[in-house]
Design an enzyme around this catalytic site. Structure first.
Site, mmCIF file in Angstrom:
data_model
loop_
_atom_site.group_PDB
_atom_site.id
_atom_site.type_symbol
_atom_site.label_atom_id
_atom_site.label_comp_id
_atom_site.label_asym_id
_atom_site.label_seq_id
_atom_site.Cartn_x
_atom_site.Cartn_y
_atom_site.Cartn_z
ATOM 1 N N GLY A 13 0.787 -1.249 0.000
ATOM 2 C CA GLY A 13 0.000 0.000 0.000
ATOM 3 C C GLY A 13 0.804 1.278 0.000
ATOM 4 N N ILE A 20 0.232 6.193 4.296
ATOM 5 C CA ILE A 20 0.275 5.680 5.670
ATOM 6 C C ILE A 20 1.217 4.463 5.726
ATOM 7 C CG2 ILE A 20 -1.115 4.584 7.479
ATOM 8 C CD1 ILE A 20 -3.426 6.499 6.588
ATOM 9 N N ASP A 65 -1.762 -6.180 -8.040
ATOM 10 C CA ASP A 65 -3.120 -5.640 -8.063
ATOM 11 C C ASP A 65 -3.949 -6.619 -7.237
ATOM 12 O OD1 ASP A 65 -5.762 -5.073 -8.569
ATOM 13 O OD2 ASP A 65 -5.490 -4.764 -10.726
ATOM 14 N N VAL A 66 -4.491 -6.148 -6.100
ATOM 15 C CA VAL A 66 -5.169 -7.091 -5.190
ATOM 16 C C VAL A 66 -6.471 -7.647 -5.779
ATOM 17 C CG1 VAL A 66 -4.161 -6.288 -3.028
ATOM 18 C CG2 VAL A 66 -6.241 -5.170 -3.908
ATOM 19 N N TYR A 156 -17.923 10.758 2.655
ATOM 20 C CA TYR A 156 -17.112 9.535 2.667
ATOM 21 C C TYR A 156 -17.870 8.398 1.964
ATOM 22 C CZ TYR A 156 -13.272 6.659 4.435
ATOM 23 O OH TYR A 156 -12.165 5.853 4.544
ATOM 24 N N LYS A 163 -15.320 0.453 4.726
ATOM 25 C CA LYS A 163 -14.566 0.380 5.989
ATOM 26 C C LYS A 163 -15.338 -0.439 7.035
ATOM 27 C CE LYS A 163 -10.865 2.637 4.845
ATOM 28 N NZ LYS A 163 -9.741 1.815 4.355
ATOM 29 N N LEU A 195 -2.766 10.510 -1.379
ATOM 30 C CA LEU A 195 -3.340 10.335 -2.719
ATOM 31 C C LEU A 195 -4.795 9.856 -2.617
ATOM 32 C CD1 LEU A 195 -1.984 10.666 -5.474
ATOM 33 C CD2 LEU A 195 -1.595 8.206 -5.487
HETATM 34 P P1 NAD Z 1 -2.492 6.064 -0.432
HETATM 35 O O1 NAD Z 1 -3.153 6.481 -1.685
HETATM 36 O O2 NAD Z 1 -1.120 6.513 -0.195
HETATM 37 O O3 NAD Z 1 -2.571 4.478 -0.250
HETATM 38 C C1 NAD Z 1 -3.587 3.691 -0.819
HETATM 39 C C2 NAD Z 1 -2.897 2.521 -1.483
HETATM 40 O O4 NAD Z 1 -3.853 1.609 -2.024
HETATM 41 C C3 NAD Z 1 -1.991 2.972 -2.638
HETATM 42 O O5 NAD Z 1 -0.669 2.528 -2.418
HETATM 43 C C4 NAD Z 1 -2.581 2.262 -3.841
HETATM 44 O O6 NAD Z 1 -1.603 1.836 -4.759
HETATM 45 C C5 NAD Z 1 -3.243 1.052 -3.176
HETATM 46 N N1 NAD Z 1 -4.201 0.416 -4.075
HETATM 47 C C6 NAD Z 1 -5.307 0.955 -4.646
HETATM 48 N N2 NAD Z 1 -5.872 0.045 -5.480
HETATM 49 C C7 NAD Z 1 -5.107 -1.082 -5.400
HETATM 50 C C8 NAD Z 1 -5.168 -2.355 -6.027
HETATM 51 N N3 NAD Z 1 -6.135 -2.683 -6.898
HETATM 52 N N4 NAD Z 1 -4.215 -3.274 -5.728
HETATM 53 C C9 NAD Z 1 -3.224 -2.979 -4.862
HETATM 54 N N5 NAD Z 1 -3.109 -1.786 -4.231
HETATM 55 C C10 NAD Z 1 -4.044 -0.842 -4.508
HETATM 56 O O7 NAD Z 1 -3.462 6.618 0.730
HETATM 57 P P2 NAD Z 1 -3.487 6.314 2.289
HETATM 58 O O8 NAD Z 1 -4.306 7.422 2.867
HETATM 59 O O9 NAD Z 1 -2.146 6.033 2.799
HETATM 60 O O10 NAD Z 1 -4.398 5.011 2.348
HETATM 61 C C11 NAD Z 1 -3.986 3.818 2.995
HETATM 62 C C12 NAD Z 1 -5.143 3.242 3.788
HETATM 63 O O11 NAD Z 1 -5.428 4.127 4.870
HETATM 64 C C13 NAD Z 1 -6.436 3.100 2.995
HETATM 65 O O12 NAD Z 1 -7.090 1.913 3.394
HETATM 66 C C14 NAD Z 1 -7.222 4.316 3.442
HETATM 67 O O13 NAD Z 1 -8.608 4.140 3.287
HETATM 68 C C15 NAD Z 1 -6.836 4.337 4.904
HETATM 69 N N6 NAD Z 1 -7.115 5.577 5.619
HETATM 70 C C16 NAD Z 1 -6.680 6.765 5.135
HETATM 71 C C17 NAD Z 1 -6.965 7.910 5.848
HETATM 72 C C18 NAD Z 1 -6.554 9.266 5.333
HETATM 73 O O14 NAD Z 1 -7.095 10.268 5.788
HETATM 74 N N7 NAD Z 1 -5.617 9.344 4.415
HETATM 75 C C19 NAD Z 1 -7.666 7.853 7.069
HETATM 76 C C20 NAD Z 1 -8.069 6.623 7.541
HETATM 77 C C21 NAD Z 1 -7.790 5.477 6.811
#
Ligand code: NAD
Length: 256
Positions: A13, A20, A65-66, A156, A163, A195
């Site tokens: 991720g 994160i 790609d998951v 959201y 979630k 992103l």
């Molecule tokens: P990010 O965009 O940096 O990370 C999301 C990741 O998901 C990316 O690396 C992307 O490549 C990956 N992804 C998307 N589709 C995919 C696929 N088909 N196969 C494999 N990987 C795939 O953003 P982030 O905010 O770091 O998000 C990470 C997690 O944290 C997510 O689950 C997000 O919902 C959660 N989250 C984010 C926040 C926030 O405010 N940013 C708050 C709470 C939870």
């Protein structure tokens, strides 16, 4: 000697240095963990992730790609071949088509809903199933959630439903893997500019609201999420599984 010296983990991720998953990586590396990584299968994703992780000298850095079982199988086979086992897994993955998130939830399409659920919730099941055979007793899995899975957060939308599914999947996985000594937990993170969050309509408003409402009067810092990850992935949380830990500066306990 760090608290993760001799431990092997897989981080799924990372998109860039705001992810994160990258905050988790920095904390884990500081504590001596040896890490494998995946990236989205595109040249630009690979380039961005390589730039970040190459200095760490991972033995495994593969596209995944998951939504594709064959990608998942290749990654875990490579981990098996390179390390012979896996002590922890970071799942930090979500996606919903931005145009779907912009609509009211009632308007979301069947295709958009399935896609978002597949990537954001089912993927935890798929990667946990692939990881479990490599995981010795005492291993741990962590995923990242958001308060919008518990309460309605306007904007959201569909991701909140994903979630909710993710958190409850995490509990069922905790049950299925518990007798093997594998723990599964979630961190419910406060809003961070990444992103993914750029696709959530009204996200800046959510962040500002979180500052006003939270007990600590501020937003969470990436390093704080990394440290919470250390807790769930280390033996400091040996007696904890199926839990959602809110790392949100106390936002979720305030009824405003
Ligand atoms: P990010 O965009 O940096 O990370 C999301 C990741 O998901 C990316 O690396 C992307 O490549 C990956 N992804 C998307 N589709 C995919 C696929 N088909 N196969 C494999 N990987 C795939 O953003 P982030 O905010 O770091 O998000 C990470 C997690 O944290 C997510 O689950 C997000 O919902 C959660 N989250 C984010 C926040 C926030 O405010 N940013 C708050 C709470 C939870």
């Amino acid at each position: 000697m760090g608290m993760f010296t001799g431990k092997i983990g897989l981080v799924m991720g990372i998109a860039n240095d705001r992810s994160i998953a990258w905050a988790m990586t920095e904390s884990l590396v500081r504590e001596g963990a040896e890490l494998a990584f995946t990236h989205l299968p595109s040249p630009s994703s690979e380039r961005r992730v390589r730039q970040l992780v190459d200095p760490l000298g991972p033995k495994v850095l593969l596209p995944c790609d998951v939504q594709k079982d064959e990608d998942i199988a290749k990654v875990f086979k490579a981990v098996q071949d390179a390390y012979g086992r896996l002590d922890f897994l970071v799942h930090s993955i979500a996606f919903a088509p931005p145009q779907e998130l912009r609509k009211p939830y009632i308007e979301c399409s069947r295709e958009g809903w399935h896609l978002a659920m597949d990537i954001s919730a089912y993927s935890l099941v798929a990667v946990s199933r692939a990881a479990a055979p490599l995981m010795p007793e005492g291993s741990a899995i962590v995923t990242i959630s958001y308060f919008g899975g518990e309460k309605v957060m306007p904007g959201y939308n569909m991701m909140g439903v994903c979630k909710a599914a993710l958190e409850h999947s995490m509990r069922y996985l905790a049950w299925d893997l518990g007798r093997k000594g594998i723990r599964v937990n979630a961190i419910s993170a406060g809003p961070m500019r990444t992103l993914s969050s750029a696709g959530v309509s009204g996200f800046d408003e959510m962040r500002e609201h979180a500052v006003r409402k939270s007990c600590l009067g501020r937003n969470v810092d990436p390093e704080e999420l990394g440290k919470a990850g250390l807790y769930f992935l280390s033996d400091f949380s040996n007696g904890v599984t199926g839990e959602v830990l809110h790392v949100d500066c106390g936002y979720s306990i305030v009824g405003l």
